[in-house]
Design an enzyme around this catalytic site. Structure first.
Site, short mmCIF file in Angstrom:
data_model
loop_
_atom_site.label_atom_id
_atom_site.label_comp_id
_atom_site.label_asym_id
_atom_site.label_seq_id
_atom_site.Cartn_x
_atom_site.Cartn_y
_atom_site.Cartn_z
CG ASP A 1 21.00 -43.69 6.59
OD1 ASP A 1 20.51 -44.66 7.18
OD2 ASP A 1 22.00 -43.07 7.01
CD GLU B 1 17.39 -44.69 9.79
OE1 GLU B 1 17.66 -45.41 10.76
OE2 GLU B 1 18.23 -44.35 8.94
#
Length: 614
Positions: free
Chosen positions: A267, A303
């Protein structure tokens, strides 16, 4: 088959019996172990060893016992490397025996990345059961849909009973709200039995705001030289950072080895602060390559708002240097502007020429490859990406962020017309890039997906007020009364509103949307997937036929030619029809009309020319 990842910290069962406990606590001069067994609790002093470590082996400790670490001021804290915390993040950790679970998937070797069709889901709201066992009940449906990979939002232990997962504070412990560690392993094994990969979202850029006790005994876990939205950054490059880096390297290996996962999505790596070389992303990539039994396919997904193509590099032979692929926010933003006409917030950067930028994403990866971002006040964003293969970019129309970060969690199908949805869906699912669906998207679920959490009262109030204040920057929420209508993230009803209603798949119009997705994914597996390996960047040829119409050719791995022709505007257009076999046309596009060069508004056609590129 037994699987266990041995760690240099936490509670490790020893082959000869007993348990070794180890904690990194450089901020205190003494630590005791509080061990809870059937005959009561015992407090045992731990031995201080070099480097801020405390160590203790307890011969009579065994799996199922619970334990806490006691600090000099009397504070009792859970193990930061706990494998399971049955009473939530403030309670005792439980000693787990990983080898007690028998894995039935010894022959599983994963799947190559070009076969990826990804389905992102949140365990708590995916089914009414809201747990790992409930998710197993939907696996056959996902196989029939054409999915090949689950991507599970974070499951690491978070405070309360419901959370998106990005507020986790115990990175090694599956949250007890979803079941025990063995239940998560059963879900993974059941997915493998059906040919499904399982990827897990992990958060290495911050800890949640409640239940993180590291500051109390290991302040060196954080580096105040780097400020983040969550306070001092995790310390990947300062004094004591070796222990911190090892914590996350072992977290990668733990999930890949002990839970036999097929990959992890890291993330928001743009929120990781690290000035060292190799940086932590490069070190984690090396850990992926070092996984025992690496003959199986293991994937590292990123990401990264900065569009740093360097992390997606391939070597001269096409082998990965670091990451496998990245979520491509750029293409989502293009799709969204095209389908809805919304141009506020970060959509400003895509407002002027959304179809041209969509074409750039489909043919080159990122829309922003070093250009100035208006939304970011002129800051340059991104790196050149046209040399990379389509497999390096994960395309999507929806994901948890892009839905849940809206005030009311509206799905794209709630905002765009059915004809626009059919057009952009057909572009998504037949493009060479691996597509991602967010749970319920495939049947145009009526449920929103709103931001939800379950914090203690004071923090809950601050989160609710902060979220409503954040939306006050938008014109539609300028009125305090309108802002007050934004759902309270801590209310149970906010979570319950997003739990999928699976009965909808048998009703109109949801059934038709589901059948469209099944048709497109069947075509993808039949015609595209066998030809994606070895295609390099595909030598794409992009042509803007009009400001809202594009044509793209890709050369696939077997030298066949894939062609997209898409009119994403409200006006019909006369075009030169492409050659090759028609794979798919939207319902509003008659094959005879297309052959005569007529392209109606919001129509899409895919063609495949087999054999060498003409």
């Amino acid at each position: 088959m037994k699987r266990q990842h041995s760690m240099p910290f936490g509670a490790e069962l020893l082959d000869g019996g007993g348990v070794r406990f180890r904690l990194w606590a450089p901020g205190v001069d003494a630590v005791s172990l509080q061990l809870v067994q059937a005959d009561g609790a015992a407090e045992l002093p731990m031995t201080a060893v070099a480097g801020g470590w405390f160590d203790l082996t307890v011969a009579e400790a065994q799996a199922g016992n619970r334990y806490l670490f006691k600090l000099p001021d009397g504070l009792l804290v859970p193990d930061p490397a706990s494998r399971y915390n049955p009473e939530d993040v403030h309670g005792a950790s439980e000693i787990v025996a990983p080898a007690a679970f028998d894995w039935p998937d010894g022959e599983w070797r994963g799947r190559p990345w070009e076969e990826a069709v990804i389905y992102e889901l949140h365990i708590g709201s995916f089914t009414q059961a809201g747990d790992f066992a409930g998710a197993i009940e939907r696996l056959d449906y996902l196989v029939e849909l054409g999915v090949t990979a689950l991507e599970i939002m974070p499951v690491s232990d978070f405070p309360g009973q419901r959370n998106w997962g990005y507020d986790g504070v115990l990175p090694f412990a599956p949250d007890a709200a979803y079941g025990r560690p063995e239940d998560f392993k059963r879900l993974i094994a059941a997915a493998h039995e059906r040919g499904l990969m399982v990827l897990l979202d992990v958060v290495y850029n911050h800890f949640g705001p409640e239940g993180n006790y590291l500051h109390a005994y290991a302040p060196d876990f954080f580096n105040p030289r780097h400020e983040t939205p969550w306070g001092a950054a995790i310390n990947f490059d300062g004094e004591g950072s070796r222990a911190v880096r090892d914590f996350f390297v072992h977290n990668v290996l733990y999930w890949l080895e002990e839970f036999h996962l097929d990959g992890l999505r890291l993330d928001a790596i743009h929120a990781i602060c690290d000035d060292s070389s190799p940086d932590i992303i490069e070190e984690l990539a090396a850990a992926f390559k070092a996984v025992p039994g690496r003959a199986r396919h293991v994937h590292m997904v990123l990401e990264n708002e900065r569009n740093q193509a360097r992390y997606l590099a391939r070597d001269e032979s096409g082998r990965l240097v670091h990451g496998t692929a990245q979520w491509n926010d750029d293409i989502h933003h293009c799709f969204h502007v095209v389908a809805t006409g919304e141009t506020d917030g970060y959509y400003t950067d895509y407002a002027a020429e959304p179809v041209r930028l969509l074409g750039r994403c489909l043919s080159e990866g990122f829309a922003y490859q070093g250009e100035a971002s208006t939304f970011a006040h002129g800051e340059l964003r991104g790196e050149a990406s046209a040399h990379l293969p389509p497999a390096a970019f994960i395309n999507f129309l929806q994901n948890h962020d892009q839905i849940g970060n809206r005030a009311f969690g509206e799905r794209l199908a709630h905002l765009a017309s059915p004809v626009a949805m059919e057009a952009v869906t057909s572009v998504l699912l037949l493009a060479p890039q691996p597509p991602l669906l967010f749970m319920g998207e495939e049947f145009a679920t009526a449920q929103p997906f709103q931001f939800f959490c379950d914090f203690g009262p004071e923090l809950a109030r601050l989160v609710t007020e902060g979220r409503r204040r954040e939306f006050g920057r938008f014109a539609r929420f300028a009125d305090p009364a309108v802002r007050a209508s934004i759902p309270d993230p801590n209310a149970l009803a906010t979570f319950e509103a997003g739990v999928l209603d699976w009965s909808a798949i048998d009703r109109a119009p949801h059934r038709a949307t589901l059948e469209l997705h099944r048709q497109l994914l069947s075509l993808r597996h039949q015609w595209l997937v066998p030809r994606l390996a070895g295609m390099g960047n595909g030598d794409p040829q992009l042509k803007l036929v009009s400001p809202r119409t594009l044509s793209i050719n890709w050369t696939l791995g077997d030298r066949s030619l894939l062609t997209l022709l898409a009119n994403l505007g409200d006006e019909p257009l006369a075009v030169t029809p492409p050659g090759g076999q028609l794979l798919f046309a939207t319902a509003n596009l008659d094959a005879d009309a297309l052959a005569s060069g007529q392209l109606p508004a919001w129509s899409v056609a895919w063609h495949l020319h087999l054999g060498d590129r003409p």
